[in-house]
Design an enzyme around this catalytic site. Structure first.
Site, PDB file in Angstrom:
ATOM      1  N   ARG A  55      43.607 -27.371  -6.288  1.00 38.04           N
ATOM      2  CA  ARG A  55      44.294 -28.662  -6.442  1.00 38.04           C
ATOM      3  C   ARG A  55      43.333 -29.744  -6.932  1.00 38.04           C
ATOM      4  O   ARG A  55      43.725 -30.618  -7.700  1.00 38.04           O
ATOM      5  CB  ARG A  55      44.949 -29.081  -5.125  1.00 38.04           C
ATOM      6  CG  ARG A  55      46.257 -28.352  -4.884  1.00 38.04           C
ATOM      7  CD  ARG A  55      46.947 -28.828  -3.627  1.00 38.04           C
ATOM      8  NE  ARG A  55      48.291 -28.302  -3.570  1.00 38.04           N
ATOM      9  CZ  ARG A  55      49.073 -28.387  -2.507  1.00 38.04           C
ATOM     10  NH1 ARG A  55      48.648 -28.974  -1.412  1.00 38.04           N
ATOM     11  NH2 ARG A  55      50.288 -27.882  -2.538  1.00 38.04           N
ATOM     12  N   LYS A  88      62.645 -13.775   3.441  1.00 37.25           N
ATOM     13  CA  LYS A  88      63.978 -14.069   3.981  1.00 37.25           C
ATOM     14  C   LYS A  88      64.883 -14.816   3.019  1.00 37.25           C
ATOM     15  O   LYS A  88      64.433 -15.683   2.276  1.00 37.25           O
ATOM     16  CB  LYS A  88      63.825 -14.927   5.239  1.00 37.25           C
ATOM     17  CG  LYS A  88      63.188 -14.174   6.374  1.00 37.25           C
ATOM     18  CD  LYS A  88      63.091 -15.082   7.567  1.00 37.25           C
ATOM     19  CE  LYS A  88      62.695 -14.295   8.809  1.00 37.25           C
ATOM     20  NZ  LYS A  88      62.574 -15.177   9.969  1.00 37.25           N
ATOM     21  N   GLY A 130      53.114 -20.204  -2.431  1.00 31.30           N
ATOM     22  CA  GLY A 130      51.797 -19.789  -1.943  1.00 31.30           C
ATOM     23  C   GLY A 130      51.563 -18.293  -2.058  1.00 31.30           C
ATOM     24  O   GLY A 130      50.566 -17.836  -2.643  1.00 31.30           O
ATOM     25  N   GLY A 165      56.360 -26.952  -1.350  1.00 34.92           N
ATOM     26  CA  GLY A 165      57.703 -27.513  -1.136  1.00 34.92           C
ATOM     27  C   GLY A 165      58.292 -28.137  -2.397  1.00 34.92           C
ATOM     28  O   GLY A 165      59.486 -27.992  -2.668  1.00 34.92           O
TER      29      GLY A 165
HETATM   30  N1  LIG Z   1      60.281  -5.623   2.022  1.00 35.05           N
HETATM   31  C1  LIG Z   1      59.630  -6.531   2.744  1.00 35.05           C
HETATM   32  N2  LIG Z   1      59.623  -6.449   4.085  1.00 35.05           N
HETATM   33  C2  LIG Z   1      58.961  -7.373   4.818  1.00 35.05           C
HETATM   34  N3  LIG Z   1      58.281  -8.430   4.303  1.00 35.05           N
HETATM   35  C3  LIG Z   1      58.273  -8.537   2.975  1.00 35.05           C
HETATM   36  C4  LIG Z   1      58.934  -7.609   2.132  1.00 35.05           C
HETATM   37  N4  LIG Z   1      58.738  -7.990   0.855  1.00 35.05           N
HETATM   38  C5  LIG Z   1      57.991  -9.120   0.894  1.00 35.05           C
HETATM   39  N5  LIG Z   1      57.702  -9.458   2.154  1.00 35.05           N
HETATM   40  C6  LIG Z   1      56.876 -10.585   2.619  1.00 35.05           C
HETATM   41  O1  LIG Z   1      57.306 -11.805   2.069  1.00 35.05           O
HETATM   42  C7  LIG Z   1      56.229 -12.729   2.199  1.00 35.05           C
HETATM   43  C8  LIG Z   1      56.192 -13.700   1.056  1.00 35.05           C
HETATM   44  O2  LIG Z   1      57.401 -14.387   0.950  1.00 35.05           O
HETATM   45  P1  LIG Z   1      57.544 -15.968   0.755  1.00 35.05           P
HETATM   46  O3  LIG Z   1      58.972 -16.231   0.604  1.00 35.05           O
HETATM   47  O4  LIG Z   1      56.802 -16.658   1.868  1.00 35.05           O
HETATM   48  O5  LIG Z   1      56.763 -16.190  -0.642  1.00 35.05           O
HETATM   49  P2  LIG Z   1      56.342 -17.544  -1.329  1.00 35.05           P
HETATM   50  O6  LIG Z   1      57.531 -18.449  -1.432  1.00 35.05           O
HETATM   51  O7  LIG Z   1      55.584 -17.216  -2.571  1.00 35.05           O
HETATM   52  O8  LIG Z   1      55.247 -18.121  -0.342  1.00 35.05           O
HETATM   53  P3  LIG Z   1      55.093 -19.509   0.466  1.00 35.05           P
HETATM   54  O9  LIG Z   1      56.247 -19.550   1.425  1.00 35.05           O
HETATM   55  O10 LIG Z   1      53.755 -19.314   1.123  1.00 35.05           O
HETATM   56  O11 LIG Z   1      55.096 -20.620  -0.552  1.00 35.05           O
HETATM   57  C9  LIG Z   1      54.957 -11.891   2.213  1.00 35.05           C
HETATM   58  O12 LIG Z   1      54.285 -12.123   3.430  1.00 35.05           O
HETATM   59  C10 LIG Z   1      55.458 -10.456   2.132  1.00 35.05           C
HETATM   60  O13 LIG Z   1      54.752  -9.544   2.950  1.00 35.05           O
HETATM   61  O1  LIG Z   2      50.768 -29.175   0.635  1.00 35.47           O
HETATM   62  C1  LIG Z   2      51.806 -29.611   0.107  1.00 35.47           C
HETATM   63  O2  LIG Z   2      52.777 -28.879  -0.189  1.00 35.47           O
HETATM   64  C2  LIG Z   2      51.847 -31.057  -0.286  1.00 35.47           C
HETATM   65  O3  LIG Z   2      50.586 -31.638  -0.211  1.00 35.47           O
HETATM   66  C3  LIG Z   2      52.841 -31.808   0.567  1.00 35.47           C
HETATM   67  O4  LIG Z   2      52.445 -31.789   1.910  1.00 35.47           O
HETATM   68  P1  LIG Z   2      53.534 -32.058   3.062  1.00 35.47           P
HETATM   69  O5  LIG Z   2      54.435 -30.849   3.105  1.00 35.47           O
HETATM   70  O6  LIG Z   2      52.739 -32.263   4.326  1.00 35.47           O
HETATM   71  O7  LIG Z   2      54.304 -33.293   2.659  1.00 35.47           O
END
Ligand SMILES: Nc1ncnc2c1ncn2[C@@H]1O[C@H](COP(=O)(O)OP(=O)(O)OP(=O)(O)O)[C@@H](O)[C@H]1O
Ligand SMILES: O=C(O)[C@H](O)COP(=O)(O)O
Length: 398
Positions: free
Chosen positions: A38, A199, A356, A379
């Protein structure tokens, strides 16, 4: 895309006090910044303004201190990492308003860079309070917002200031908005979205918005199980939100109405334990053993996903196709990521990804650099994918 002013519109700024909102909410472990991405992303805006002789005053939040000073959320901990990335001196003021900020600004020479303490140490920041915003505004002549990743917050430093000072998008904000415009705003078609991850419950709005905008939606990861179960498939011990079966059916009906193809796995890699190297087998999706869980989409499914990536002109990706952190359940995500990267490198695909875990997965596949754009936003990227207006962006275009 709504029109907004950029640094190209900023001339004769030598000696002007420019308040630059950046996102320095970076991961820190044992006092050290563990991922400076960042900071690297905002460096070009800071350097450009400093080179033009502006007094560059950085505003940022760090953590969620809830309106009061908290020691381990002080931006003093990040200042040296900002200096390292910029390779320039960065001064620090112990408050973002009042005498500490005013005195530090009074000592600045043209081109100097000053970081003000965490804006969230004041309650007025998150409440976007008029008095607090006015106190921030008194320290600047111009406002530049380079924090797309905080633009989903209508806070004083992300939204309020634009009502007080001439407002401009920084280079990172500009790049992010241009990439997102290519991704979903006005994309070359066909547009394919891959949505995976754990999920459905965290991504309902996102899925509802995407089916209206994309030509094909690939659903993978744990969330695919909820869709499969909603179609009457027994997913065994797989992660599955059975209570969301109606929601999944509604999303599929919306997709059908909008002419969006939903691509679900036709096979899966199943295991009995969620751990690296666990014994596994590939099975057709309608014969998942009752004591096993699907941890990755299978090879036939990956082939289908890759066919869609081949057909696509634009790809938007959020969420891995499987549990990519534990081998060998990273295979589908790695294969699709590499195929998308190859198509992007050869100029046949615009690829935009965010989230992430998604970004980690692309790094794991060794292709993060090859995507057209990787968002550092969490977010804010999700809210953009949900089709929501981001207050920090909306105010720049007014
Ligand atoms: N078939 C599965 N069974 C269980 N967990 C799973 C499966 N496929 C993916 N995952 C899990 O989903 C998670 C990632 O999903 P998430 O929706 O958090 O991704 P993201 O949106 O990129 O990440 P973040 O929420 O950190 O921004 C990982 O930890 C992964 O292990
Ligand atoms: O890390 C983030 O996604 C941004 O810096 C926003 O942070 P926040 O979710 O605490 O508002």
């Amino acid at each position: 895309m709504p029109a907004f002013k950029t640094l190209d519109d900023l001339n004769h700024i030598a000696g002007k006090r420019v308040l630059v909102r950046v996102d320095l909410n970076v991961p820190v472990s044992e006092g050290r910044v563990t991922d400076a991405t960042r900071i690297e992303r905002v460096a070009s805006t800071i350097r450009e303004l400093s080179d033009k002789g502006a007094k560059v005053i950085l505003l940022a939040h760090f953590g969620r201190p809830k309106g009061q000073p908290v020691g381990d959320m002080s931006l003093s901990l990040i200042a040296s990492a900002v200096e390292d990335v910029l390779d320039r001196a960065v001064f620090f003021a112990t408050d973002c308003i009042g005498a500490p900020a005013e005195d530090a600004i009074a000592r600045m020479n043209n081109g100097d860079i000053l970081l003000l303490e965490n804006t969230r140490f004041h309650k007025g920041e998150e409440k976007n309070e008029a008095d607090f915003t006015a106190a921030l505004a008194r320290n600047g002549d111009i406002y530049v917002n380079d924090a797309f990743s905080a633009a989903h917050r209508a806070h004083a430093s992300t939204e309020g200031l634009a009502h007080h000072l001439p407002a401009y998008a920084g280079r990172t904000m500009q790049a992010e908005l241009e990439a997102l415009e290519k991704g979903l705003g006005n994309p070359s078609r066909p547009v394919v979205a891959i949505v995976g991850g754990a999920k459905v419950s965290t991504k309902i709005d996102l899925l509802m918005n995407l089916v209206k905008k994309v030509d094909a939606l690939v659903i993978g990861g744990g969330m695919a199980n909820t869709f499969l179960a909603a179609q009457g498939i027994d997913v065994g011990k797989s992660l599955c939100e059975h209570d969301l079966a109606d929601t999944a059916r509604k999303i599929m009906a919306e997709a059908e109405g909008a002419g969006c193809s939903i691509i679900l796995p036709v096979d899966g890699v199943v295991a009995r334990e969620f751990k690296a190297g666990a014994a596994n087998e590939t099975v057709a999706i309608d014969v998942i053993p009752s004591d096993a869980m699907v941890l990755d989409v299978g090879p036939r499914s990956v082939e289908k996903v890759n066919d869609w990536i081949t057909k696509a002109q634009t790809l938007v990706w959020n969420g891995p196709l499987g549990a990519f952190e534990i081998e060998p359940f990273d295979a589908a995500t790695v294969s699709a990521a590499r195929h998308a990267a190859e198509r992007t490198r050869s100029g046949q695909l615009v690829s935009v990804a965010g989230g992430g875990d998604t970004v980690s997965a692309l790094h794991h596949a060794g292709v993060a650099e090859d995507f057209t754009y990787i968002s550092t936003a969490g977010g804010a990227f999700l809210e953009w994918m949900e089709g929501k207006e981001l207050p920090g962006v909306a105010v720049l275009s007014k």
